[in-house]
Design an enzyme around this catalytic site. Structure first.
Site, PDB file in Angstrom:
ATOM      1  N   SER A 130       0.816  -1.216   0.000  1.00  0.00           N
ATOM      2  CA  SER A 130       0.000   0.000   0.000  1.00  0.00           C
ATOM      3  C   SER A 130       0.852   1.270   0.000  1.00  0.00           C
ATOM      4  CB  SER A 130      -0.912   0.011   1.227  1.00  0.00           C
ATOM      5  OG  SER A 130      -1.625  -1.203   1.329  1.00  0.00           O
TER       6      SER A 130
HETATM    7  N1  SAH Z   1      -0.648  -4.090   3.841  1.00  0.00           N
HETATM    8  C1  SAH Z   1      -0.236  -4.904   2.737  1.00  0.00           C
HETATM    9  C2  SAH Z   1      -1.312  -4.832   1.695  1.00  0.00           C
HETATM   10  C3  SAH Z   1      -1.361  -6.020   0.841  1.00  0.00           C
HETATM   11  S1  SAH Z   1      -2.654  -5.974  -0.372  1.00  0.00           S
HETATM   12  C4  SAH Z   1       1.079  -4.352   2.205  1.00  0.00           C
HETATM   13  O1  SAH Z   1       1.287  -3.145   2.324  1.00  0.00           O
HETATM   14  O2  SAH Z   1       1.879  -5.106   1.648  1.00  0.00           O
HETATM   15  C5  SAH Z   1      -3.900  -6.904   0.419  1.00  0.00           C
HETATM   16  C6  SAH Z   1      -3.596  -8.345   0.722  1.00  0.00           C
HETATM   17  O3  SAH Z   1      -4.795  -8.949   1.188  1.00  0.00           O
HETATM   18  C7  SAH Z   1      -3.133  -9.177  -0.478  1.00  0.00           C
HETATM   19  O4  SAH Z   1      -1.893  -9.749  -0.193  1.00  0.00           O
HETATM   20  C8  SAH Z   1      -4.232 -10.235  -0.632  1.00  0.00           C
HETATM   21  O5  SAH Z   1      -3.739 -11.498  -1.060  1.00  0.00           O
HETATM   22  C9  SAH Z   1      -4.784 -10.299   0.775  1.00  0.00           C
HETATM   23  N2  SAH Z   1      -6.131 -10.838   0.884  1.00  0.00           N
HETATM   24  C10 SAH Z   1      -7.205 -10.640   0.088  1.00  0.00           C
HETATM   25  N3  SAH Z   1      -8.278 -11.296   0.560  1.00  0.00           N
HETATM   26  C11 SAH Z   1      -7.873 -11.935   1.680  1.00  0.00           C
HETATM   27  C12 SAH Z   1      -8.523 -12.780   2.635  1.00  0.00           C
HETATM   28  N4  SAH Z   1      -9.815 -13.107   2.540  1.00  0.00           N
HETATM   29  N5  SAH Z   1      -7.780 -13.237   3.661  1.00  0.00           N
HETATM   30  C13 SAH Z   1      -6.469 -12.936   3.805  1.00  0.00           C
HETATM   31  N6  SAH Z   1      -5.814 -12.141   2.937  1.00  0.00           N
HETATM   32  C14 SAH Z   1      -6.507 -11.649   1.894  1.00  0.00           C
END
Ligand code: SAH
Length: 221
Positions: A68
């Site tokens: 993000s």
């Molecule tokens: N804060 C993280 C954001 C990652 S993007 C960073 O800065 O790196 C959001 C993440 O949520 C992705 O890796 C995606 O695979 C995960 N995600 C989506 N749906 C999900 C679920 N139901 N349970 C766990 N993770 C999930």
């Protein structure tokens, strides 16, 4: 990147990120600012994007997911008003960058990710940086992680049409959840606080996250 001292150059870029992207836009929480000054964001981006690690936008991390934008991370962390003794649940580990910030700001972090490859890489990076207060779980974070509930704070890093009810149930009295709510192309951050057993919602800034995808069993790794 400065060839003579790349590490010092990255420190300078990180300091500049905190000043120009966070403080200048109104982030005031000293603990959040100081954690974001410490955590090396460039360790959480793929090698090929390392030179962009301190820029003002999200970056790809593999599996079609993103790390993000720093400002939105700071804004979500500030909203959670974390205390050093808090226990926190993170839904969507992704790169593990926010996980590391949570590990700096709270006592114990439970982080759920549905992609095992991302969870494994995040675990490797956090362990190499010396964090010991994080438990990684591979599974569907929309179900939360009931066995370690209740949590003082929950952060959801993926977009959902409604705040997942099972997560609300896992918040302690006085607990806070920050979650991007809305359709796939545009959401708004909602801060939900449990007061006298009831969720109180306040609306915050617009944002855009990858979707929260439901339906895998949680397995600890
Ligand atoms: N804060 C993280 C954001 C990652 S993007 C960073 O800065 O790196 C959001 C993440 O949520 C992705 O890796 C995606 O695979 C995960 N995600 C989506 N749906 C999900 C679920 N139901 N349970 C766990 N993770 C999930």
């Amino acid at each position: 990147m400065t060839a003579s001292n790349p590490a010092a150059h990255l420190d300078t870029l990180r300091q500049r990120m905190v000043d120009s992207q966070l403080r200048a836009r109104g982030i005031v929480d000293a603990r959040v600012l100081s954690a974001m000054r410490r955590v090396p964001r460039h360790e959480f981006t793929p090698e090929c994007y390392r030179d962009q690690a301190y820029e003002d936008h999200p970056l790809p991390i593999g599996e079609g997911q993103t790390i993000s934008q720093p400002y939105i991370v700071a804004s979500m962390l500030e909203a959670l008003e974390l205390r050093p003794e808090d226990r926190v649940l993170e839904v969507g580990t992704g790169s593990g960058y926010v996980t590391a910030l949570l590990a700096e700001l709270a006592a114990e972090v439970f982080s759920i990710e549905r992609h095992a490859t991302l969870a494994d890489e995040a675990r490797r990076v956090l362990s190499s940086l010396g964090y010991t207060n994080v438990k990684f779980i591979v599974g569907d974070g929309s179900q939360g992680f009931p066995s370690s509930a209740p949590y003082d704070a929950i952060t959801v890093a993926a977009a959902t049409p409604e705040p997942p009810p099972l997560l609300l149930w896992q918040l302690a009295e006085g607990g806070r959840m920050i979650v991007p709510v809305g359709p796939p192309d545009a959401q708004q951050l909602q801060l939900i606080r449990i007061q006298n057993g009831q969720p109180q919602i306040s609306l915050r800034e617009p944002c855009r996250f990858v979707p929260l995808i439901s339906g895998v069993n949680g397995v600890e790794v």
